[in-house]
Write a protein that holds these residues in place. Structure first.
Motif, PDB file in Angstrom:
ATOM      1  N   LEU A   1     -10.190 -17.067   9.120  1.00 56.75           N
ATOM      2  CA  LEU A   1     -10.487 -15.825   8.422  1.00 56.75           C
ATOM      3  C   LEU A   1     -11.549 -15.020   9.162  1.00 56.75           C
ATOM      4  CD1 LEU A   1     -10.436 -14.581   5.213  1.00 56.75           C
ATOM      5  CD2 LEU A   1     -12.786 -15.239   5.579  1.00 56.75           C
ATOM      6  N   ALA A   2     -12.620 -15.718   9.572  1.00 56.16           N
ATOM      7  CA  ALA A   2     -13.688 -15.027  10.289  1.00 56.16           C
ATOM      8  C   ALA A   2     -13.156 -14.418  11.583  1.00 56.16           C
ATOM      9  CB  ALA A   2     -14.827 -16.004  10.585  1.00 56.16           C
ATOM     10  N   LEU A   3     -12.332 -15.183  12.306  1.00 60.29           N
ATOM     11  CA  LEU A   3     -11.795 -14.677  13.576  1.00 60.29           C
ATOM     12  C   LEU A   3     -10.839 -13.510  13.354  1.00 60.29           C
ATOM     13  CD1 LEU A   3     -11.129 -18.065  15.370  1.00 60.29           C
ATOM     14  CD2 LEU A   3     -12.859 -16.382  15.946  1.00 60.29           C
ATOM     15  N   PHE A   4     -10.002 -13.644  12.310  1.00 61.07           N
ATOM     16  CA  PHE A   4      -9.038 -12.580  12.032  1.00 61.07           C
ATOM     17  C   PHE A   4      -9.740 -11.271  11.685  1.00 61.07           C
ATOM     18  CE2 PHE A   4      -5.357 -15.542  11.194  1.00 61.07           C
ATOM     19  CZ  PHE A   4      -4.538 -14.940  12.122  1.00 61.07           C
ATOM     20  N   SER A   5     -10.788 -11.363  10.862  1.00 60.19           N
ATOM     21  CA  SER A   5     -11.406 -10.083  10.483  1.00 60.19           C
ATOM     22  C   SER A   5     -12.135  -9.452  11.669  1.00 60.19           C
ATOM     23  CB  SER A   5     -12.314 -10.177   9.258  1.00 60.19           C
ATOM     24  OG  SER A   5     -12.834 -11.410   9.077  1.00 60.19           O
ATOM     25  N   ILE A   6     -12.546 -10.259  12.652  1.00 54.56           N
ATOM     26  CA  ILE A   6     -13.137  -9.658  13.851  1.00 54.56           C
ATOM     27  C   ILE A   6     -12.053  -9.003  14.712  1.00 54.56           C
ATOM     28  CG2 ILE A   6     -14.428 -10.097  15.963  1.00 54.56           C
ATOM     29  CD1 ILE A   6     -16.124 -10.381  13.473  1.00 54.56           C
ATOM     30  N   THR A   7     -10.937  -9.742  14.948  1.00 53.25           N
ATOM     31  CA  THR A   7      -9.905  -9.161  15.821  1.00 53.25           C
ATOM     32  C   THR A   7      -9.258  -7.933  15.189  1.00 53.25           C
ATOM     33  OG1 THR A   7      -8.521 -10.935  15.016  1.00 53.25           O
ATOM     34  CG2 THR A   7      -9.193 -11.068  17.318  1.00 53.25           C
ATOM     35  N   ARG A   8      -9.195  -7.920  13.850  1.00 53.35           N
ATOM     36  CA  ARG A   8      -8.575  -6.750  13.207  1.00 53.35           C
ATOM     37  C   ARG A   8      -9.557  -5.622  12.977  1.00 53.35           C
ATOM     38  NH1 ARG A   8      -4.941  -9.516   8.563  1.00 53.35           N
ATOM     39  NH2 ARG A   8      -3.617 -10.751   9.921  1.00 53.35           N
ATOM     40  N   GLU A   9     -10.820  -5.832  13.379  1.00 52.48           N
ATOM     41  CA  GLU A   9     -11.865  -4.818  13.283  1.00 52.48           C
ATOM     42  C   GLU A   9     -12.015  -4.259  11.879  1.00 52.48           C
ATOM     43  OE1 GLU A   9     -10.783  -2.127  16.352  1.00 52.48           O
ATOM     44  OE2 GLU A   9     -11.565  -3.432  17.920  1.00 52.48           O
ATOM     45  N   TYR A  10     -12.010  -5.169  10.887  1.00 59.49           N
ATOM     46  CA  TYR A  10     -12.251  -4.737   9.517  1.00 59.49           C
ATOM     47  C   TYR A  10     -13.712  -4.329   9.370  1.00 59.49           C
ATOM     48  CZ  TYR A  10      -7.817  -6.544   7.760  1.00 59.49           C
ATOM     49  OH  TYR A  10      -6.511  -6.741   7.501  1.00 59.49           O
TER      50      TYR A  10
END
Lengths: 220, 190
Positions: free
Chosen positions: B118-127
């Motif tokens: 989750l932490a990695l996804f929100s960084i890559t998706r630039e939320y």
């Protein structure tokens, strides 16, 4: 002689008897996620094996220095360091693969298999045995990922490692690329592995029984 | 509206367990009883939400200004590990039965890939900050939904006649496959 046997045993047990995927059911997330094709499975398994071997070596060397209370945190820092190395190297040398595996390369850090081996083996044994154990587990993991990736790739696009195996007349099974295909294939493979293990156990028991019957019959 | 979309997408359409394969270990390990599965889901949701806030702050206020992005993996996992420790102490203090029910799996939230993922996804998706929180809550709700549904099915499976070799993990995976097929029906929603 005995010592040599334990070392071989440490190495070999990961292949089948204690296979991380089929028997211990560890490290399932990357297993299911990246095995869309055989090559992805191999890349993932190699990266994981590298981390596993390096972390096992380092942790078994410093195992007496780590206080028990903070051991998990220390293991994680060591693992995370090697994962960062793998991640950066892959981004630089194999950008395509790195993209295909996506967040699952940094996620090796939370692979239960890696932490599990540190906790169960490397923190209690000497470096040689720990490295052998890690290598064995890594190879077992590689085999499982390769089999799973090949089956999914074969049924979804008729190829294995990019070479066409099935004829064009075979209709590709779209479901195999979808997440559902991963769950179903792994479930069936694991069931088959269990069935095989149970059959072997039954045969061994039968053999012992037969021998017992023979000896009692001859003595009477 | 956009926040709602992120929530639904994380909870149902791109369910963390059934579409991204994150958090499979507790999904298979703790899905024997609905009650413990539900509390595992709640604990995970709680940790996820806090983790998303903390990792956002660390990434955008510390790592990025100092160009230390390569420390992402190490720093995230450390933060998550200490958070889990905190949650464990909290639950131990507040509810003994809950603590006993979750047992070994509470420390294992540390190695729950759902939280790190989750932490990695929100960084890559630039939320941004709020999107990140909504994403975390959505993912947590999705995880709770999937693990509770699975526990419900497994309680019934106890009574079914399953061939010996398929008992335990294999049948759970096959059921998860069928659930994933059902969930892929939501794909057209967004």
């Amino acid at each position: 002689m005995k010592k040599q046997w334990t070392l071989t045993q440490d190495f070999l047990k990961g292949f089948w008897e204690q296979n991380p995927i089929f028997v211990q059911v560890l490290g399932m997330c990357p297993t299911l996620a990246v095995t869309v094709s055989a090559i992805n499975g191999i890349a993932m398994a190699l990266a994981t094996t590298f981390v596993l071997v390096c972390a096992s070596l380092l942790i078994s060397m410093i195992r007496k220095l780590i206080p028990t209370q903070v051991r998990i945190a220390s293991f994680i820092v060591v693992i995370a360091t090697f994962v960062t190395i793998v991640d950066l190297v892959m981004q630089a040398r194999f950008p395509g693969l790195s993209k295909a595996l996506g967040p699952f390369v940094p996620l090796i850090v939370v692979n239960c298999l890696v932490l599990g081996r540190q906790e169960a083996f490397a923190s209690k044994n000497n470096p040689l045995r720990s490295v052998l154990d890690a290598l064995g587990m890594g190879i077992g993991f590689l085999m499982a990922l390769f089999v799973l990736g090949s089956i999914r790739e074969l049924l979804a696009s008729r190829t294995i490692l990019g070479y066409q195996v099935l004829p064009d007349a075979f209709t590709p099974w779209l479901v195999m690329i979808l997440p559902a295909g991963a769950f179903l294939t792994l479930g069936l493979l694991m069931g088959t592995a269990n069935w095989n293990a149970m059959r072997q156990k039954r045969n061994a028991e039968q053999a012992v029984l037969d021998r017992y019957r023979k000896t009692t019959a001859s003595s009477v | 509206m956009e926040l709602l979309l992120i929530f639904i997408s994380a909870a149902i359409v791109n369910n963390f367990v059934l579409a991204y394969f994150l958090g499979i270990c507790p999904f298979i390990g703790v899905s024997n009883k609905v009650s413990s599965a539900f509390s595992m889901g709640m604990a995970t949701t709680f940790v996820m939400t806090i983790a998303s806030i903390v990792t956002w702050i660390i990434y955008y206020l510390i790592l990025q200004p100092f160009h230390l992005e390569y420390l992402q993996t190490v720093s995230f996992i450390l933060v998550i590990a200490s958070l889990v420790q905190f949650v464990e102490m909290f639950i131990k203090k507040v509810s003994r039965p809950l603590y006993r029910a979750l047992g070994i799996f509470l420390p294992l939230i540390t190695t729950n890939c759902a939280i790190m993922g989750l932490a990695l996804f929100s960084i890559t998706r630039e939320y941004n900050f709020y999107q990140g929180i909504i994403f975390a809550v959505g993912a947590g709700v999705g995880f709770t939904l999937a693990i509770s549904l699975m526990a419900g099915i497994r309680e019934e499976l106890e009574l079914a006649e399953i061939p010996g070799p398929f008992r335990g993990a294999p049948i759970t995976l096959i059921v998860a496959g069928i659930m994933a097929l059902a969930f892929s029906g939501f794909a057209g929603m967004i």
